[in-house]
Design a protein around this motif. Structure first.
Motif, PDB file in Angstrom:
ATOM      1  N   MET A   1       0.527  -0.927   0.000  1.00 41.87           N
ATOM      2  CA  MET A   1       0.000   0.000   0.000  1.00 41.87           C
ATOM      3  C   MET A   1       0.666   1.170   0.000  1.00 41.87           C
ATOM      4  O   MET A   1       1.276   1.165   0.897  1.00 41.87           O
ATOM      5  N   PRO A   2       1.039   2.072  -1.182  1.00 42.91           N
ATOM      6  CA  PRO A   2       1.515   3.355  -0.977  1.00 42.91           C
ATOM      7  C   PRO A   2       0.849   3.756   0.244  1.00 42.91           C
ATOM      8  O   PRO A   2       0.015   3.154   0.658  1.00 42.91           O
ATOM      9  N   SER A   3       0.877   4.835   0.926  1.00 40.52           N
ATOM     10  CA  SER A   3       0.330   5.358   2.140  1.00 40.52           C
ATOM     11  C   SER A   3       0.652   6.808   2.157  1.00 40.52           C
ATOM     12  O   SER A   3       1.653   7.202   1.602  1.00 40.52           O
ATOM     13  N   LEU A   4      -0.142   7.644   2.702  1.00 37.65           N
ATOM     14  CA  LEU A   4       0.113   9.060   2.604  1.00 37.65           C
ATOM     15  C   LEU A   4       1.092   9.517   3.645  1.00 37.65           C
ATOM     16  O   LEU A   4       1.602  10.591   3.586  1.00 37.65           O
ATOM     17  N   LYS A   5       1.325   8.694   4.627  1.00 37.29           N
ATOM     18  CA  LYS A   5       2.157   9.098   5.698  1.00 37.29           C
ATOM     19  C   LYS A   5       3.562   9.246   5.273  1.00 37.29           C
ATOM     20  O   LYS A   5       4.093  10.328   5.235  1.00 37.29           O
ATOM     21  N   THR A  17       2.118   3.343  -1.471  1.00 33.56           N
ATOM     22  CA  THR A  17       2.290   2.956  -1.794  1.00 33.56           C
ATOM     23  C   THR A  17       2.049   3.044  -1.458  1.00 33.56           C
ATOM     24  O   THR A  17       2.476   2.250  -1.835  1.00 33.56           O
ATOM     25  N   LEU A  18       2.331   3.098   0.446  1.00 31.49           N
ATOM     26  CA  LEU A  18       2.166   3.400   0.344  1.00 31.49           C
ATOM     27  C   LEU A  18       2.237   2.715   0.300  1.00 31.49           C
ATOM     28  O   LEU A  18       2.011   2.909  -0.192  1.00 31.49           O
ATOM     29  N   ILE A  19       4.965   0.589   0.794  1.00 35.06           N
ATOM     30  CA  ILE A  19       4.569   0.310  -0.123  1.00 35.06           C
ATOM     31  C   ILE A  19       4.371   0.500   0.268  1.00 35.06           C
ATOM     32  O   ILE A  19       4.150  -0.041   1.921  1.00 35.06           O
ATOM     33  N   LEU A  20       1.661  -1.282  -2.233  1.00 38.94           N
ATOM     34  CA  LEU A  20       0.851   0.313  -1.746  1.00 38.94           C
ATOM     35  C   LEU A  20      -0.135  -0.426  -3.236  1.00 38.94           C
ATOM     36  O   LEU A  20       2.529  -1.514  -1.868  1.00 38.94           O
ATOM     37  N   ILE A 224      13.975  -0.480  -0.705  1.00 40.50           N
ATOM     38  CA  ILE A 224      13.630  -1.896  -0.626  1.00 40.50           C
ATOM     39  C   ILE A 224      12.309  -1.978   0.129  1.00 40.50           C
ATOM     40  O   ILE A 224      12.183  -1.474   1.248  1.00 40.50           O
ATOM     41  N   MET A 225      11.321  -2.598  -0.492  1.00 40.80           N
ATOM     42  CA  MET A 225      10.010  -2.705   0.144  1.00 40.80           C
ATOM     43  C   MET A 225      10.016  -3.832   1.163  1.00 40.80           C
ATOM     44  O   MET A 225      10.626  -4.888   0.949  1.00 40.80           O
ATOM     45  N   GLY A 226       9.319  -3.581   2.270  1.00 39.96           N
ATOM     46  CA  GLY A 226       9.269  -4.569   3.335  1.00 39.96           C
ATOM     47  C   GLY A 226       7.943  -5.281   3.426  1.00 39.96           C
ATOM     48  O   GLY A 226       7.644  -6.184   2.658  1.00 39.96           O
ATOM     49  N   SER A 227       7.101  -4.836   4.358  1.00 37.25           N
ATOM     50  CA  SER A 227       5.885  -5.595   4.667  1.00 37.25           C
ATOM     51  C   SER A 227       4.641  -5.127   3.915  1.00 37.25           C
ATOM     52  O   SER A 227       3.574  -5.719   4.073  1.00 37.25           O
ATOM     53  N   LYS A 228       4.753  -4.078   3.098  1.00 41.95           N
ATOM     54  CA  LYS A 228       3.562  -3.532   2.456  1.00 41.95           C
ATOM     55  C   LYS A 228       3.714  -3.492   0.937  1.00 41.95           C
ATOM     56  O   LYS A 228       4.673  -3.994   0.368  1.00 41.95           O
ATOM     57  N   GLY A 245      17.752 -10.323   3.564  1.00 42.61           N
ATOM     58  CA  GLY A 245      17.774  -8.950   4.048  1.00 42.61           C
ATOM     59  C   GLY A 245      16.379  -8.366   4.204  1.00 42.61           C
ATOM     60  O   GLY A 245      16.104  -7.602   5.143  1.00 42.61           O
ATOM     61  N   VAL A 246      15.471  -8.726   3.304  1.00 44.12           N
ATOM     62  CA  VAL A 246      14.106  -8.216   3.345  1.00 44.12           C
ATOM     63  C   VAL A 246      13.336  -8.822   4.515  1.00 44.12           C
ATOM     64  O   VAL A 246      12.471  -8.170   5.111  1.00 44.12           O
ATOM     65  N   GLN A 247      13.652 -10.059   4.864  1.00 42.95           N
ATOM     66  CA  GLN A 247      12.953 -10.719   5.964  1.00 42.95           C
ATOM     67  C   GLN A 247      13.055  -9.909   7.249  1.00 42.95           C
ATOM     68  O   GLN A 247      12.112  -9.852   8.055  1.00 42.95           O
ATOM     69  N   LYS A 248      14.196  -9.263   7.449  1.00 41.54           N
ATOM     70  CA  LYS A 248      14.373  -8.449   8.662  1.00 41.54           C
ATOM     71  C   LYS A 248      13.405  -7.265   8.664  1.00 41.54           C
ATOM     72  O   LYS A 248      12.889  -6.890   9.716  1.00 41.54           O
ATOM     73  N   LEU A 249      13.149  -6.711   7.492  1.00 43.74           N
ATOM     74  CA  LEU A 249      12.192  -5.612   7.402  1.00 43.74           C
ATOM     75  C   LEU A 249      10.777  -6.112   7.682  1.00 43.74           C
ATOM     76  O   LEU A 249       9.996  -5.455   8.376  1.00 43.74           O
ATOM     77  N   VAL A 250      10.454  -7.274   7.124  1.00 40.79           N
ATOM     78  CA  VAL A 250       9.128  -7.851   7.326  1.00 40.79           C
ATOM     79  C   VAL A 250       8.901  -8.167   8.800  1.00 40.79           C
ATOM     80  O   VAL A 250       7.837  -7.881   9.362  1.00 40.79           O
ATOM     81  N   ASP A 251       9.911  -8.751   9.436  1.00 40.07           N
ATOM     82  CA  ASP A 251       9.790  -9.100  10.859  1.00 40.07           C
ATOM     83  C   ASP A 251       9.554  -7.862  11.718  1.00 40.07           C
ATOM     84  O   ASP A 251       8.870  -7.923  12.748  1.00 40.07           O
ATOM     85  N   ALA A 252      10.131  -6.743  11.292  1.00 38.62           N
ATOM     86  CA  ALA A 252       9.980  -5.489  12.045  1.00 38.62           C
ATOM     87  C   ALA A 252       8.764  -4.687  11.583  1.00 38.62           C
ATOM     88  O   ALA A 252       8.528  -3.583  12.068  1.00 38.62           O
ATOM     89  N   ASP A 253       7.983  -5.260  10.654  1.00 38.66           N
ATOM     90  CA  ASP A 253       6.812  -4.602  10.086  1.00 38.66           C
ATOM     91  C   ASP A 253       7.172  -3.248   9.494  1.00 38.66           C
ATOM     92  O   ASP A 253       6.403  -2.279   9.583  1.00 38.66           O
ATOM     93  N   GLU A 254       8.342  -3.182   8.850  1.00 29.92           N
ATOM     94  CA  GLU A 254       8.783  -1.958   8.186  1.00 29.92           C
ATOM     95  C   GLU A 254       8.233  -1.939   6.761  1.00 29.92           C
ATOM     96  O   GLU A 254       8.300  -2.940   6.048  1.00 29.92           O
TER      97      GLU A 254
END
Length: 338
Positions: A1-5, A17-20, A224-228, A245-254
């Motif tokens: 999801m892009p996201s406006l934040k 995305t936002l991601i999106l 690098i996109m993580g969880s969204k 490397g991406v798994q660490k972002l997903v685990d942190a809900d980044e």
């Protein structure tokens, strides 16, 4: 999801995305008549009629407890809805077309511009004047900036459904479906979507468990996109797994992380999904990256497993998710699953 934040952050990125449909054909809202002086004496001899009027007036509204645990009195059949957030596709998937929405950032970045016709742009940050001009009877709020809630509540009943990406897609949409009495529409949409996902997986003959990475090139930056965003489809539906490397972002809900060229190989899996756009800055950054020896040495690049998508597919609303599947079949399928 892009996201406006972070998408104003770089959502100009989201894209995130936002991601999106159409404004759901709500029935006309019933309103109670204001009694005249001449009718007062008549009302005293017709208590049943008076009770009926009170009942009718009460039925025109109901109490709703929103995400912030606020008790909000809302119309049972809202006629003019304004949406503040980055996922108007959530409403459109249910057949609800808002009178106004936050389109100034995402309006040219989403995968469904054809569905936005007739929706007034209220700006981002929103313009109270523009919203007032629309005379809404209900405002749906799903933005990160909570300071806007109080101001909006002075204009019309305001329901907070999240704070920009608070919930995964299905949970967000089902919450709206419950709010608007559209649970059957939500059921149909998600049942059809799951059937389509299964068909796409079969068409592409994907290998379950292959690693994949979403790389977003936006302006002069790499993300690098993580969880969204796109990864909700890659990991959540199609069976890919995040690269190490991406798994660490997903685990942190980044949602995403900004990176430099030098560390890019640490994040790339067997497959790379490249999200980009046609702006001059993005094109220049992408070309510069692809001219480097570092890029050319990445296995996914050398072996032809890079798939390029417009960054508009980095949102995670239902409309984008559905159209993304068609795009994946066309782009990924044309190169063949390897």
């Amino acid at each position: 999801m892009p996201s406006l934040k972070k998408l104003v952050l770089p959502l100009t990125l989201l894209l995130f995305t936002l991601i999106l449909a159409s404004c759901g054909k709500p029935d006309n809202t019933t309103t109670a008549s204001v009694p005249t002086a001449a009718a007062t004496s008549q009302a005293t001899t017709a208590p049943e009629a008076s009770k009926a009027a009170v009942t009718e007036a009460a039925a025109a509204t109901r109490m709703y407890t929103d995400y912030k645990k606020r008790e909000v009195e809302i119309p049972t059949q809202p006629q003019k809805i304004v949406y503040v957030g980055s996922n108007p596709g959530d409403l459109l998937a249910l057949g609800i077309k808002p009178a106004g929405a936050s389109l100034s950032v995402i309006g040219t970045q989403v995968a469904y511009p054809d569905l936005l016709e007739g929706i007034e742009d209220i700006g981002y940050p929103f313009s109270a004047e523009k919203i007032l001009a629309l005379s809404p009877d209900l405002i749906i709020f799903d933005d990160w900036d909570e300071t806007g809630i109080e101001a909006l509540s002075k204009i019309a009943p305001t329901v907070v459904v999240g704070l920009d990406g608070t919930f995964p897609t299905e949970e967000r949409v089902r919450q709206l479906a419950d709010l608007f009495g559209r649970t059957e529409a939500a059921d149909r949409w998600f049942n059809d979507y799951k059937t389509k996902v299964a068909s796409v997986k079969k068409q592409l003959n994907l290998t379950e468990g292959d690693t994949a990475t979403s790389l977003l090139v936006l302006g002069s930056e790499l993300y690098i996109m993580g969880s969204k965003g796109l990864n909700e489809t890659l990991y959540g539906q199609l069976g890919f797994k995040p690269a190490e490397g991406v798994q660490k972002l997903v685990d942190a809900d980044e949602r995403f992380v900004t990176i430099s060229d030098e560390v890019l190989p640490q994040y790339i899996g067997k497959h790379m999904f490249l999200l980009t756009d046609t702006s001059s800055k993005t094109v220049a950054r992408q070309n510069a990256l692809m001219d480097t020896g570092l890029w050319k040495a990445i296995p996914a690049v050398k072996e032809g497993r890079v798939y390029t998508f417009d960054s508009k597919y980095n949102f995670d609303d239902p409309i984008t998710l559905d159209r993304l599947l068609d795009e994946i079949v066309e782009i990924f399928g044309s190169k063949g699953a390897k």
